[in-house]
Scaffold this motif. Structure first.
Motif, PDB file in Angstrom:
ATOM      1  N   GLU A 198      31.757  61.777  55.592  1.00 63.90           N
ATOM      2  CA  GLU A 198      30.962  61.767  56.815  1.00 63.90           C
ATOM      3  C   GLU A 198      29.933  60.649  56.840  1.00 63.90           C
ATOM      4  N   VAL A 199      29.465  60.210  55.666  1.00 63.73           N
ATOM      5  CA  VAL A 199      28.463  59.134  55.630  1.00 63.73           C
ATOM      6  C   VAL A 199      29.026  57.829  56.193  1.00 63.73           C
ATOM      7  N   LYS A 200      30.347  57.732  56.306  1.00 70.86           N
ATOM      8  CA  LYS A 200      30.981  56.530  56.852  1.00 70.86           C
ATOM      9  C   LYS A 200      31.324  56.672  58.346  1.00 70.86           C
ATOM     10  N   ALA A 201      31.009  57.809  58.957  1.00 70.83           N
ATOM     11  CA  ALA A 201      31.415  58.060  60.342  1.00 70.83           C
ATOM     12  C   ALA A 201      30.823  57.044  61.318  1.00 70.83           C
ATOM     13  N   THR A 207      32.895  50.171  64.029  1.00 66.71           N
ATOM     14  CA  THR A 207      33.960  49.215  63.748  1.00 66.71           C
ATOM     15  C   THR A 207      35.065  49.289  64.797  1.00 66.71           C
ATOM     16  N   ILE A 208      35.510  50.474  65.129  1.00 67.08           N
ATOM     17  CA  ILE A 208      36.642  50.638  66.024  1.00 67.08           C
ATOM     18  C   ILE A 208      36.255  50.423  67.486  1.00 67.08           C
ATOM     19  N   THR A 209      35.081  50.864  67.874  1.00 70.76           N
ATOM     20  CA  THR A 209      34.713  50.799  69.301  1.00 70.76           C
ATOM     21  C   THR A 209      33.950  49.540  69.680  1.00 70.76           C
ATOM     22  N   SER A 235      35.044  61.141  58.218  1.00 70.43           N
ATOM     23  CA  SER A 235      34.697  59.758  58.586  1.00 70.43           C
ATOM     24  C   SER A 235      35.133  59.429  60.009  1.00 70.43           C
ATOM     25  N   ALA A 236      36.091  60.199  60.535  1.00 70.90           N
ATOM     26  CA  ALA A 236      36.566  59.988  61.914  1.00 70.90           C
ATOM     27  C   ALA A 236      35.799  60.822  62.936  1.00 70.90           C
ATOM     28  N   SER A 237      34.817  61.602  62.486  1.00 65.93           N
ATOM     29  CA  SER A 237      34.194  62.613  63.359  1.00 65.93           C
ATOM     30  C   SER A 237      33.582  62.034  64.632  1.00 65.93           C
ATOM     31  N   LYS A 238      32.943  60.881  64.550  1.00 67.33           N
ATOM     32  CA  LYS A 238      32.359  60.293  65.754  1.00 67.33           C
ATOM     33  C   LYS A 238      33.426  59.742  66.688  1.00 67.33           C
TER      34      LYS A 238
END
Length: 242
Positions: A198-201, A207-209, A235-238
C-alpha cells in the motif's frame, strides 16, 4: 505506449507472476542468443519476486547480472548494502555466468564498459514511494548520457529506507548514492516492475495517470516499448478507486 499491467491479490502472488515473466524473458533470450543479460532491483518490494525467481531451473550459467544502485560509502557488511542483499538473496542461490556490482565511484568506468558491451535483455526495475526508478529521485535527470552517476537522495527516499527497516533513523541513511541513469535503464529490451504494498499506491497512481514528468520519474517507463508492471491490490488501491 505499451504497458502490460498485472494485478495480484497479494505480494506473494505478485512475486510469483513477476518471476514467471522474468524467467520466460531470460529463457527467450538464451534460446535466441545463447545467453541473457539482466539488471536487478533491490529493496523490500523485491523479496517475493527474487524468492520465486531463484526456483526456476534456468541455465543460469548463461546469465549475466548487473546491479542497479548502491549507497556511497556504505560498507558491504551493513544490513542496508544492496551488494549484500543481492549476494545473499540471488547470487549465492544460482550459478550465474557473471555478476557486476556497484563497488564505488572509482568502479563506474569499468562497470559502464561491461554494461554497454551488449544489450540488456531484462531490466527488473522497482518504483519507489516518491516515484523514483533506481535512485533517480525527483526531479530525475532524463537526459544524461552517463550509465551511472552519483546522486543526492531526497528526504522521502531516505525516509522510505527507514520505513523498510534498513536504518534506524534518517540520520543514518547516506545522503548520496550511485545509480544507473534513466536513459541507460530505458535501453533494456524488456522492463519488468514488481511493485507491491500500500505504501506504493500513490506512486503507482501518479505513474499511470500522470503525464511524463521528471517529478514522477517512473512515468518515463510508459514510453518503453515493452513495460510489464506487476502490482497487487494494495499498491493498485488508488487506481482501483477511480
Amino acid at each position: 505506449m505499451n504497458i502490460h499491467i498485472d494485478i495480484s491479490d497479494n505480494a506473494d502472488e505478485l512475486g510469483m507472476r513477476a518471476a514467471g515473466k522474468i524467467a520466460s524473458l531470460i529463457e527467450e533470450a538464451i534460446n535466441k542468443k545463447g545467453k541473457a543479460r539482466i539488471i536487478l532491483s533491490t529493496g523490500m518490494s523485491q523479496f517475493e519476486t527474487l524468492s520465486h525467481l531463484i526456483t526456476y531451473d534456468l541455465p543460469w550459467d548463461k546469465v549475466e547480472m548487473f546491479h542497479l544502485d548502491e549507497y556511497v560509502g556504505l560498507d558491504e557488511s551493513h544490513p542496508a548494502s544492496f551488494r549484500k542483499y543481492l549476494k545473499e538473496r540471488f547470487v549465492s542461490k544460482v550459478n550465474l555466468k557473471a555478476a557486476y556490482f556497484v563497488e564505488g565511484v572509482d568502479a563506474i568506468p569499468s562497470l559502464t564498459r561491461e554494461l554497454r558491451k551488449e544489450e540488456i535483455d531484462v531490466g527488473v526495475i522497482g518504483i519507489g514511494e516518491n516515484g523514483h526508478i533506481a535512485f533517480n529521485d525527483p526531479p530525475a535527470d532524463f537526459t544524461t548520457g552517463e550509465a551511472y552517476k552519483v546522486v543526492t537522495l531526497d528526504r522521502r527516499c531516505r525516509e522510505q529506507q527507514v520505513g523498510e527497516g534498513w536504518f534506524r533513523t534518517i540520520d543514518e541513511v547516506p545522503t548520496e548514492a550511485i545509480t544507473m541513469c534513466v536513459k541507460e535503464i530505458m535501453k533494456s529490451k524488456h522492463i519488468v516492475s514488481a511493485v507491491p504494498h500500500e505504501v506504493k499506491a500513490e506512486a503507482i497512481y501518479n505513474t499511470i495517470t500522470g503525464r511524463i514528468s521528471q517529478d514522477v520519474p517512473a512515468t518515463i517507463l510508459k514510453t518503453h516499448p515493452d513495460w510489464n508492471l506487476f502490482i497487487d491490490k494494495d499498491s493498485a488501491s488508488k487506481l482501483l478507486a477511480i
